[in-house]
Motif scaffolding. Structure first.
Motif, PDB file in Angstrom:
ATOM      1  N   GLN A  88       0.836  -1.195   0.000  1.00  8.46           N
ATOM      2  CA  GLN A  88       0.000   0.000   0.000  1.00  8.46           C
ATOM      3  C   GLN A  88       0.874   1.249   0.000  1.00  8.46           C
ATOM      4  O   GLN A  88       0.594   2.200  -0.719  1.00  8.46           O
ATOM      5  N   MET A  91       2.348   1.692  -3.395  1.00  3.59           N
ATOM      6  CA  MET A  91       1.338   2.180  -4.328  1.00  3.59           C
ATOM      7  C   MET A  91       1.005   3.647  -4.056  1.00  3.59           C
ATOM      8  O   MET A  91       0.791   4.426  -4.982  1.00  3.59           O
ATOM      9  N   ARG A  97       0.252   8.683  -7.950  1.00  8.58           N
ATOM     10  CA  ARG A  97      -0.494   9.019  -6.734  1.00  8.58           C
ATOM     11  C   ARG A  97       0.269   9.912  -5.768  1.00  8.58           C
ATOM     12  O   ARG A  97      -0.303  10.409  -4.813  1.00  8.58           O
ATOM     13  N   TYR A 142      -6.963   4.557  -8.032  1.00 12.84           N
ATOM     14  CA  TYR A 142      -6.994   3.090  -7.991  1.00 12.84           C
ATOM     15  C   TYR A 142      -8.079   2.517  -8.899  1.00 12.84           C
ATOM     16  O   TYR A 142      -8.096   1.326  -9.168  1.00 12.84           O
TER      17      TYR A 142
END
Length: 161
Positions: A88, A91, A97, A142
């Motif tokens: 996480q 990501m 992001r 996402y």
């Protein structure tokens, strides 16, 4: 409870990567335990955010900032149970992001600063709304075409005004 088909077998045939199968996570939980932990975090986060929203109308800025922001963080933390906390974080800091993640963290901190140091209700509410928007933008990254949907929706709303 069993499904009428084998999920892992279907995923391997379709070439779909199951993020929960690769990383056992920090606590080495089973798949069902991870789903329950995610659900619990999401539920607790939602309740705290709602309580925080109610508190803002009573004028308790510090309590609002704590409940609202903590609720958002706990909900986001719950995703770590699904994909693993290390994955996480990787990501979240991916180039697509990273800006949204940093903006969200800065707005989270600013919500606390304004609530505790300055106690300015309007500014605290503005930072909380911006915090929510940053979290929505981060989360949309996402979802395939998620950000594009947000842009087109906001564009359509702006044209309607």
């Amino acid at each position: 409870m069993s499904l009428p088909f084998n999920v892992q077998q279907a995923q391997s045939r379709l070439g779909v990567d199951d993020p929960m199968s690769n990383d056992p996570g920090l606590f080495h939980l089973s798949r069902m335990e991870r789903l329950m932990a995610f659900g619990a975090c999401f539920g607790i986060g939602l309740v705290l955010s709602i309580i925080g929203t109610i508190l803002i109308f009573s004028g308790h800025m510090a309590a609002f900032a704590v409940c609202y922001s903590l609720g958002n963080v706990i909900s986001l933390f719950g995703m770590g149970f699904l994909v693993g906390f290390k994955k996480q974080f990787k990501m979240a800091t991916a180039p697509v992001r990273l800006t949204a993640f940093i903006v969200y963290i800065v707005l989270l901190v600013m919500t606390f600063v304004v609530a505790f140091a300055f106690d300015i209700a309007v500014l605290c509410l503005i930072f909380a709304i911006c915090q929510y928007c940053a979290l929505a933008w981060y989360s949309a990254s996402y979802i395939p075409y998620g950000r594009k949907m947000i842009k087109s929706t906001c564009g359509a709303c702006a044209k309607a005004i």
